[in-house]
Design a protein around this motif. Sequence first.
Motif, PDB file in Angstrom:
ATOM      1  N   ASN A   1       0.815  -1.212   0.000  1.00  0.00           N
ATOM      2  CA  ASN A   1       0.000   0.000   0.000  1.00  0.00           C
ATOM      3  C   ASN A   1       0.852   1.267   0.000  1.00  0.00           C
ATOM      4  O   ASN A   1       0.447   2.293  -0.540  1.00  0.00           O
ATOM      5  CB  ASN A   1      -0.971  -0.004   1.185  1.00  0.00           C
TER       6      ASN A   1
ATOM      7  N   ARG B   1       0.293   4.105  -2.685  1.00  0.00           N
ATOM      8  CA  ARG B   1       0.098   5.514  -2.335  1.00  0.00           C
ATOM      9  C   ARG B   1       1.101   6.385  -3.069  1.00  0.00           C
ATOM     10  O   ARG B   1       0.784   7.476  -3.532  1.00  0.00           O
ATOM     11  CB  ARG B   1       0.234   5.715  -0.817  1.00  0.00           C
TER      12      ARG B   1
ATOM     13  N   ASP C   1      -5.131   7.079  -3.731  1.00  0.00           N
ATOM     14  CA  ASP C   1      -5.466   7.700  -2.446  1.00  0.00           C
ATOM     15  C   ASP C   1      -6.044   6.705  -1.453  1.00  0.00           C
ATOM     16  O   ASP C   1      -5.796   6.785  -0.263  1.00  0.00           O
ATOM     17  CB  ASP C   1      -6.483   8.828  -2.668  1.00  0.00           C
ATOM     18  N   HIS C   2      -6.837   5.786  -1.975  1.00  0.00           N
ATOM     19  CA  HIS C   2      -7.453   4.817  -1.081  1.00  0.00           C
ATOM     20  C   HIS C   2      -7.090   3.417  -1.528  1.00  0.00           C
ATOM     21  O   HIS C   2      -7.888   2.729  -2.153  1.00  0.00           O
ATOM     22  CB  HIS C   2      -8.974   4.987  -1.065  1.00  0.00           C
TER      23      HIS C   2
END
Lengths: 288, 429
Positions: free
Chosen positions: A132, A136, A141-142
């Motif tokens: 992750n 990112r 963003d998510h």
Amino acid sequence: MTRRNTLLGWGFLLPNLAGFALLTMVPVVLLFYYAFTTWDIFGGAEWTGLDNARQLIHDAVFWTAMRNTLYYTVFHIPLTLVVSLGLALLLNKRLRAVAFFRTVAFFPYIASIVAVAQVWNMLFSPGYGPINAMLRAIGADHPPGWTTSADASMPAVILVGTWREMGYFMLIFLAGLQTVPGELYEAARVDGAGAWQRLRAVTLPCLRPTMFFVIVLLTVNSFKILDLILVMTNGGPGQSTLVLAQYVYRKGFEENQFGYASAVSVVLFLLCFLVTVVQFVVNRRREA
Amino acid sequence: MKRSTAAVTALLLALTGCSSGDGGSGGDDANTLTLAGWSLATTPEFKVLADGFHAKYPDVTVALKEYDPKNYDTQMIADLAAGKAPDVYVQKTLKNFYTYQNGKQLLDVSDVASGLGSGTNGLSSYQVEGKTYAIPYRQDSWVIYYNKALFDQAKVKYPDGSWTWDDYADAGKRLTTGLKAAGSKALGVYEHVWQSTLQGFALAQSPGADLTSGNFGYLKPYYTRAVDLQKAGAQVSLGDATTNNLTYQAQFGKQQAAMMTMGTWYIATLLSQQKSGDADRFEWGIAPAPQLDKSTTGTSATPVTFADPTGMGINPKINKDRIDTAKKFLAYAGSADAAKALAGIGITPANTDAAAGTIFAIPGVPTDAVSKFAFTKHDTKPENPVGKNTAPLQNILNDLHTAVLSGSKDIDTAIAEAQERAKNEVLTK
């Protein structure tokens, strides 16, 4: 002389065969009996006929587990097939250090599954994991919660399942590739076939027996997936990765309903059996 | 040829293992009792009980049989079904007591129970229709563990037994901000990944809560608070805890969190880990578990908490000559003498009153008034009722636990779903 040979043959077979019959065959046969009983390990098994089957049909969790198992299977089989075949084609060339790369690709298959799951779980960790962090960094963003979110947990497990098994099937494909006659490639080249055409017209048809073997193995492996799920997600979050084999384990060993668990196992068995028979028939037809 | 056939036959015999089905294993000697235990090297309680009993009855020897802690019940069930289980075996979790009792794998030991004093906690958990089937020797209960140094650093007052869960959550958040301001990376709270950290308290403390009713509305406030604490960053999220395989021993022992709720079994672990260096050396204390409302807080009230007792029962296939000895052993395990011996190694025995003097004399155990109060005074309810529906209901609620704390479902949806499942899968069956 032949009698002697037969006896000798049996002699060699017997130790393994006896163990197999006693520790695998007998329990498997008994399973079909227990599937029609309520058996809670102590005391006798009470014959209840089709009660377990009726209960199964109305058991929402069983259907969830069935859906999840199919989800895993439908994605895991083609993905593993493509990746392992790709690896085999790549490593079938005369490369420098080809043995090293083959070993690397095979390594996940022999690594301890618990350790593997542990490391992958850390990589997938939503807050601190490097996967992750990378996502990112490239602007997501998510990023998904992977094993900690109901939507992404199954894809995460499928990814790891593929990664684990690709080396093994690569090896089988590599062996299959050795049987493709070199003259066919030469002839194809003379006819002006490109790399893609050679793959489609020469390699894949020649690999069909291997392919059949790999697909059958993959199917059975996918339907009975358990260890990876147990150590990676334990069926969670919620029931998002609960699979049939784990449901059998839960009902049997956690809730002591061995009769019902046996009924679920029978369904799992029939599923594997049916799909394999279909594959067999299809393969026969193509060969004919 | 003959020779090879004979060899194969021998091999087969060795494979199948000729077993005689004469019941209870262990020595046939009337004076040797066999007792089940797990991880004998790191779980000294079985040896303490065996040695203590031998000291009292020198002609009887208690032999220990080791089991794998993770698969204890599976192995024990298999051994009992095969008639190879030890004479006396431990009820490791209360959840599985039903399986053994209902499966007629425990002798009636009501006579032993009636001989015990009133100081033994947890006895009622092992009683079915007026008969007792196991004798508790440990009775842990859940309390707050807190790190005094981190509380001081964050300038938050120690828990004093007056806390409700809201006070606990509030302190958790203040600790987190306070610690951050002081340059520490520690968080206010650590709640371990188990469903019991929330569900055990909710079931024990909420009035009218009943697991087997299939009505789980009582869980809501506990989950709302926990989700809020995760969102506020005052505690590690369930996802990060599971993916990184966090252990509560490291989280608290290595000062990653200022407080956590945990059972009293952790006292012994923390002491030994501080000694061995597996945990940092810092001053800590225990305090009563946070309460649902003010009516059970304060040192004049009795705080409500939970934890299962650990008991021992007798294998019905025991050799008849040894039944009396086994009963004597059970009576000893529940006695004040055994309580003191167990407390000496940091274990919370079923008879807490008899043990308080011993446990607070161990160097390293906090001796402040709140810690002593937390250890000795509480109304400890079992984590779960005993019954055939407990295990499947717990599985359903564990799905709820992971779904809600991972943020996959909100608590209302998850409760509605769990209730529906409980009705369809368990209660109407």
